[in-house]
Motif scaffolding. Structure first.
Motif, PDB file in Angstrom:
ATOM      1  N   VAL A   1       0.842  -1.202   0.000  1.00  0.00           N
ATOM      2  CA  VAL A   1       0.000   0.000   0.000  1.00  0.00           C
ATOM      3  C   VAL A   1       0.877   1.252   0.000  1.00  0.00           C
ATOM      4  N   GLN A   2       2.027   1.179   0.663  1.00  0.00           N
ATOM      5  CA  GLN A   2       2.943   2.317   0.771  1.00  0.00           C
ATOM      6  C   GLN A   2       4.102   2.266  -0.210  1.00  0.00           C
TER       7      GLN A   2
ATOM      8  N   PHE B   1      -5.682  -0.166   8.042  1.00  0.00           N
ATOM      9  CA  PHE B   1      -5.651   0.752   9.174  1.00  0.00           C
ATOM     10  C   PHE B   1      -5.203   2.143   8.744  1.00  0.00           C
ATOM     11  N   CYS B   2      -4.295   2.191   7.760  1.00  0.00           N
ATOM     12  CA  CYS B   2      -3.802   3.488   7.301  1.00  0.00           C
ATOM     13  C   CYS B   2      -4.903   4.314   6.648  1.00  0.00           C
ATOM     14  N   LEU B   3      -5.991   3.676   6.248  1.00  0.00           N
ATOM     15  CA  LEU B   3      -7.119   4.375   5.634  1.00  0.00           C
ATOM     16  C   LEU B   3      -8.276   4.557   6.612  1.00  0.00           C
TER      17      LEU B   3
ATOM     18  N   ALA C   1       5.543   8.422   2.312  1.00  0.00           N
ATOM     19  CA  ALA C   1       5.877   7.363   3.272  1.00  0.00           C
ATOM     20  C   ALA C   1       7.378   7.077   3.280  1.00  0.00           C
ATOM     21  N   LYS C   2       8.000   7.086   2.103  1.00  0.00           N
ATOM     22  CA  LYS C   2       9.445   6.841   2.026  1.00  0.00           C
ATOM     23  C   LYS C   2      10.225   7.940   2.754  1.00  0.00           C
TER      24      LYS C   2
ATOM     25  N   GLN D   1      -0.982  11.198   1.692  1.00  0.00           N
ATOM     26  CA  GLN D   1      -2.139  11.169   0.800  1.00  0.00           C
ATOM     27  C   GLN D   1      -1.889  10.383  -0.482  1.00  0.00           C
ATOM     28  N   ASP D   2      -0.668   9.850  -0.645  1.00  0.00           N
ATOM     29  CA  ASP D   2      -0.334   9.168  -1.895  1.00  0.00           C
ATOM     30  C   ASP D   2      -0.200   7.652  -1.747  1.00  0.00           C
ATOM     31  N   LEU D   3      -0.975   7.059  -0.839  1.00  0.00           N
ATOM     32  CA  LEU D   3      -0.962   5.610  -0.658  1.00  0.00           C
ATOM     33  C   LEU D   3      -1.887   4.967  -1.691  1.00  0.00           C
ATOM     34  N   ASN D   4      -1.620   3.706  -2.025  1.00  0.00           N
ATOM     35  CA  ASN D   4      -2.417   2.990  -3.011  1.00  0.00           C
ATOM     36  C   ASN D   4      -3.256   1.929  -2.298  1.00  0.00           C
TER      37      ASN D   4
END
Length: 110
Positions: A28-29, A103-105, A35-36, A73-76
């Protein structure tokens, strides 16, 4: 920075859980620039903190089961998460939680 302590969450936000968290390896990240960047900066922060302190949750790209939704805001969210392989997930008995809820969402485990 904050002190290590329990929150209202089922999974406490504490250093040992941050260190075992696998969110940074989650598909997802995988392509998230945000995230990186947070992963690199949080590693440096953790190295410089005394043993009883943890970085603010907004600075850590993970342990969402404890802290809640991701600030990136750029997670998939179309990608499958890997919660079921995480030691934190197993220790706190989250097997009954649908890992596709991300959980991240959707927020922390309660």
């Amino acid at each position: 920075m904050s002190s290590e302590n329990d929150t209202d969450s089922k999974v406490p936000y504490k250093r040992s859980n941050i260190e075992r968290c696998m969110c940074s390896q989650c598909p997802v990240q995988a392509d998230s620039k945000c995230a990186k960047e947070k992963l690199q900066s949080s590693k440096k922060l953790m190295e410089g903190l005394p043993a009883g302190e943890v970085p603010n949750p907004e600075e850590v790209p993970g342990i969402y089961c404890s802290t809640g939704k991701a600030t990136c805001q750029d997670l998939n969210f179309d990608r499958e998460c890997i919660c079921g392989t995480c030691e934190v997930w197993k220790e706190y008995g989250l097997e009954g939680v649908d890992p596709n809820n991300h959980f991240c969402l959707h927020g922390r485990a309660t």
